[in-house]
Structures are given as structure tokens and as C-alpha cells.
Design a protein around this motif. Structure first.
Motif, mmCIF file in Angstrom:
data_model
loop_
_atom_site.group_PDB
_atom_site.id
_atom_site.type_symbol
_atom_site.label_atom_id
_atom_site.label_comp_id
_atom_site.label_asym_id
_atom_site.label_seq_id
_atom_site.Cartn_x
_atom_site.Cartn_y
_atom_site.Cartn_z
ATOM 1 N N ALA A 181 34.856 41.841 45.765
ATOM 2 C CA ALA A 181 34.846 41.150 47.059
ATOM 3 C C ALA A 181 34.237 42.025 48.148
ATOM 4 O O ALA A 181 33.480 41.539 49.001
ATOM 5 N N SER A 185 30.981 41.055 50.333
ATOM 6 C CA SER A 185 31.126 40.967 51.783
ATOM 7 C C SER A 185 30.083 41.817 52.496
ATOM 8 O O SER A 185 29.421 41.358 53.439
ATOM 9 N N LEU A 218 33.066 35.948 46.341
ATOM 10 C CA LEU A 218 34.222 35.973 47.242
ATOM 11 C C LEU A 218 35.264 34.936 46.841
ATOM 12 O O LEU A 218 36.470 35.187 46.908
ATOM 13 N N ASN A 223 39.978 37.555 47.663
ATOM 14 C CA ASN A 223 40.540 38.655 48.440
ATOM 15 C C ASN A 223 40.623 38.239 49.905
ATOM 16 O O ASN A 223 39.606 37.983 50.544
ATOM 17 N N SER A 226 38.724 40.576 52.666
ATOM 18 C CA SER A 226 37.264 40.454 52.683
ATOM 19 C C SER A 226 36.825 39.094 53.205
ATOM 20 O O SER A 226 35.819 38.989 53.914
#
Length: 437
Positions: A181, A185, A218, A223, A226
Motif C-alpha cells: 500500500a 500510495s 490500495l 491499509n 495509506s
């Protein structure tokens, strides 16, 4: 190809082009990113298996390449500037190495502090070789392609080979969901700045496929930190980097769509059903009590803080959160990191090391970013460093970040630091040349 570089105070001599040499730290950075992967069957805490040996060997080769490159190009003023600016970080790394003397697991402390030193050498190499914005484009395109490759590979394995452990939250696997993640990000933020501020061709080509891959990672990683950081910082970037008229028009369009939706579904039934799905996704099967405990981090932080109080000034040795190398938390024993960069710095290197670390960040990343904001030509880079810096500040509240194991996000941080130091040196050099003229 070789070019002749002239210096006012010495005879001309042959040097290899800086842009050709830049590929060395970039390839080493990619190698270090790829060497963060593990395997499902690997035993947790095993530090002497073949995977660990490959990681040590790979990082050692990268370190030797950096040392050779920096020694070969040691006369460059840009290297002297970057080294002087990074003196506090160098002192912190030196203190981390010294802390090996009282570490309960000296091999781990020495290896992790050595990895941090190699990453700083990569920053110095990039800063030494950086010349102009074309180098920024080259470096960021390479980093973006590397992050996109890693995320695409994780996504394919997560879907096609679930047994690989890709983006899993429990147990050992190819790459933990948290690190996946973080990689996605940062990929989104770098791509957004490159597309909105610099508008390079490669950024336009990678924009749509990159965002799709990163967004999918993602979602699979789930997460919360993130997701929140990506949403907030991306919205801020769009607001800052786009035309205010476009932003206002978008808001008006969104309001219009909402009004139309109310006429079709005045009871907001679809929103209610969709909200339950979003809540289930964000909760990840945890109870409210577990969420309030920050997924067990409160217990970990309490234990690590007590351990820090046992040796507050010098810590327990770099990467060690206890005097024995093990703490008991979550009904298990092990050398658990603090999952908070500031607590990690205090517990492992003590107050002395934590102060060196904070001063080092402020005098390198912070001061360089402030300098870049003051010149219009370097403001896009300053915007990227500010955005990513905010991301690392938020991420480090529940993560060891750059003081943890080497991960893709760690390599990205020191790569951007190198670009920033190189940009600041050239900015000061041009300002000095104008002042003399």
C-alpha cells in the motif's frame, strides 16, 4: 561517451557524462527495492537463510558501487555540498553503527545501520550527478516505472497466484499488504505531481494505467493509513496544481450531480447500502475495540516505551527495541519494531540518536525543501518534496518508515532527497554566478 569538464582552478580532465552515470544509483535503488521481497514458507525472524544472504550480498554490492562512484568523482563541488548538508544524518548513522557495541543482536544492528548508510550514499551519488530538470525527469520516470512494475507484479500474483502471499496481511509473503500500500500510495503522488506540474510526456503516458494499477493495489491491501493519506494529499495536489476555474467547475458539477441524485433516491437507500460495504472494507473484520487500540499498537507502544526507559540516553542498539533483543507483545516474543518512527528512534538509539536524527532531517530534507520553494524554477520539485514529506510524516505515526527494514518507500525517500540536494546546489551555484556578474 566522455565529455571534457573544465574547472577554473585546475586543468581539464576527462569525465563520464553525469546523465550516463545516473543509471548506476538508479539501478542500485531498483535492486534494493526488489530485494525486499520474501517467500510464504520463510520462517518469521530467520535472519540467516538464503533470502537474507541474498539481501545482504545485494546491498553490499550496491554500497561498493556507490563508494567507488563517489571516490571516482570526489572532486565535484556538488558532492562536497551534499556531504556537508547531510553531516547530521551522517553523524546519526555513525551513532547507529557505534550502538552495535551494546546491541544484544549485533549482526542485525550492524546490517540495518549499514543498509541505512548505503541509502544515504545513494542520495549523495544522485545529488552529485544531478545537473538540471532533465535529470529530474529521468530519475522520476525510472522511479515511477519501478514502482509501477512492483505494484503490477504484486497485483498479478495476488489475483493469479494467491498462495504467493502477495499483499496479504497475515504471515510471511512476497510483500506485506502494508508495504504494498505504501508503494502504491507514493506512486500515485509522484505521478500526480509529474503530470500536473511538469506535464512530461512519460507522465501523460503512465497516468491512466498507473492510477488504475496503484488504486487496485490500495484496494487489495486495504491499509487505512495509506488510503487516507493518498486521498487527502491527492485532493490537495489537485487543488494546488490545477486551474481554480476548473476546480470550481468540478465542485459545481458535483453539487449538480448530488441534487439530481436526491430527486431519484430521496431516502438515500443506495448510499446506506453502499456505506455498509465501505464500513466493512475499512474495518477489515476488526471490532471497534480493536480499532480503538490501533490494531494492537497501543500495547506495543506501551511495551516499547517501558523498554526505552530502561536505557533512555543511548538506547538498546540500532533496530533493537529491548536490551535482550526480544519483547513480549500480542502473546508472542520477538524483536518487534515500534511501528512509530519517533519511538523507534528513542528505543533503539536513545535520546542522543533521536536528536541527531531529527536535526538531520531538518537540516537536509527540511532546509533543502525550504530553499527550493524560494525559486520559481524549483517550485515543482519543492511541491513534490512537500507532498511526499507530509506523506512520510503521516505514515511514520504508525510505521517505522525510513528507520525500519529497507522497503520501496525507503528507497524513494532517499532518491528524492538526492534530487533535492542536487537541485539546491545548482540553484545556489547559478545564484552565485549571477551575483558575480
Amino acid at each position: 561517451m566522455a565529455v571534457v569538464v573544465y574547472h577554473a582552478d585546475r586543468a581539464p580532465h576527462l569525465r563520464t557524462s553525469s546523465r550516463e552515470l545516473l543509471i548506476v544509483p538508479l539501478l542500485c535503488g531498483l535492486i534494493m527495492m526488489l530485494l525486499t521481497f520474501s517467500l510464504v514458507e520463510r520462517e518469521s525472524g530467520n535472519d540467516v537463510d538464503w533470502i537474507a544472504k541474498c539481501k545482504v550480498a545485494g546491498r553490499a554490492v550496491c554500497g561498493l558501487l556507490f563508494l567507488g562512484l563517489l571516490t571516482w568523482q570526489r572532486c565535484r563541488p556538488s558532492l562536497h555540498f551534499a556531504t556537508a548538508r547531510s553531516c547530521w544524518l551522517i553523524l546519526f548513522i555513525g551513532w547507529a553503527v557505534v550502538s552495535t557495541m551494546w546491541s544484544p543482536l549485533r549482526t542485525i544492528s550492524l546490517g540495518q545501520s549499514g543498509s541505512l548508510a548505503i541509502l544515504l550514499l545513494m542520495s549523495l551519488a544522485i545529488a552529485m550527478l544531478w545537473k538540471d530538470e532533465r535529470d529530474t525527469s529521468f530519475i522520476l520516470s525510472f522511479v515511477s516505472l519501478s514502482l509501477l512494475f512492483i505494484c503490477a507484479m504484486l497485483l498479478v500474483l495476488r489475483i493469479a497466484v494467491p498462495a504467493s502471499g502477495s499483499l496479504q496481511r497475515v504471515g510471511e509473503g512476497l510483500l506485506h499488504a502494508t508495504n504494498g500500500a505504501a508503494t502504491a500510495s507514493l506512486g500515485i503522488l509522484i505521478l500526480l505531481v509529474a503530470r500536473l506540474k511538469w506535464r512530461w510526456l512519460w507522465a501523460r503516458l503512465l497516468f491512466v494505467p498507473g492510477l488504475c494499477v496503484y488504486a487496485a493495489v490500495l484496494v487489495f491491501a486495504a491499509n487505512r493509513t495509506s488510503l487516507a493519506l493518498t486521498f487527502l494529499l491527492s485532493a490537495g495536489l489537485v487543488f494546488v496544481a490545477t486551474n481554480r476555474k476548473i476546480w470550481s467547475s468540478g465542485l459545481m458539477l458535483l453539487c449538480g450531480v448530488f441534487v439530481l441524485y436526491l430527486t431519484v433516491d430521496p431516502g438515500l437507500r443506495l448510499v446506506g447500502s453502499g456505506g455498509e460495504g465501505v464500513e466493512e472494507f475499512l474495518m477489515r473484520g476488526q471490532s471497534l475495540d480493536q480499532l480503538r487500540e490501533l490494531s494492537g499498537r497501543n500495547e506495543l507502544w506501551t511495551t516499547v516505551w517501558s523498554s526505552f526507559l530502561e536505557s533512555p540516553w543511548i538506547g538498546h542498539g540500532y533496530f533493537m527495541t529491548s536490551s535482550t533483543g526480544e519483547i513480549e507483545v500480542w502473546y508472542r516474543e520477538g524483536n518487534f519494531p515500534a511501528h512509530n518512527i519517533w519511538l523507534q528512534a528513542l528505543a533503539t538509539t536513545g535520546v542522543i540518536g533521536a536528536l541527531l536524527f531529527v536535526i538531520g532531517l531538518l537540516t537536509t530534507y527540511g532546509k533543502t525543501n525550504w530553499t527550493l520553494w524560494r525559486a520559481s524554477a524549483t517550485r515543482p520539485m519543492a511541491l513534490l518534496m512537500t507532498t511526499v514529506g507530509c506523506w512520510y510524516l503521516g505514515w511514520s505515526l504508525t510505521s517505522d518508515s525510513i528507520l525500519g527494514p529497507v522497503q520501496p518507500e525507503t528507497v524513494v525517500f532517499f532518491t528524492l532527497l538526492g534530487i533535492g540536494l542536487g537541485s539546491e546546489f545548482q540553484l545556489r551555484r547559478l545564484a552565485g554566478a549571477k551575483g558575480r556578474s
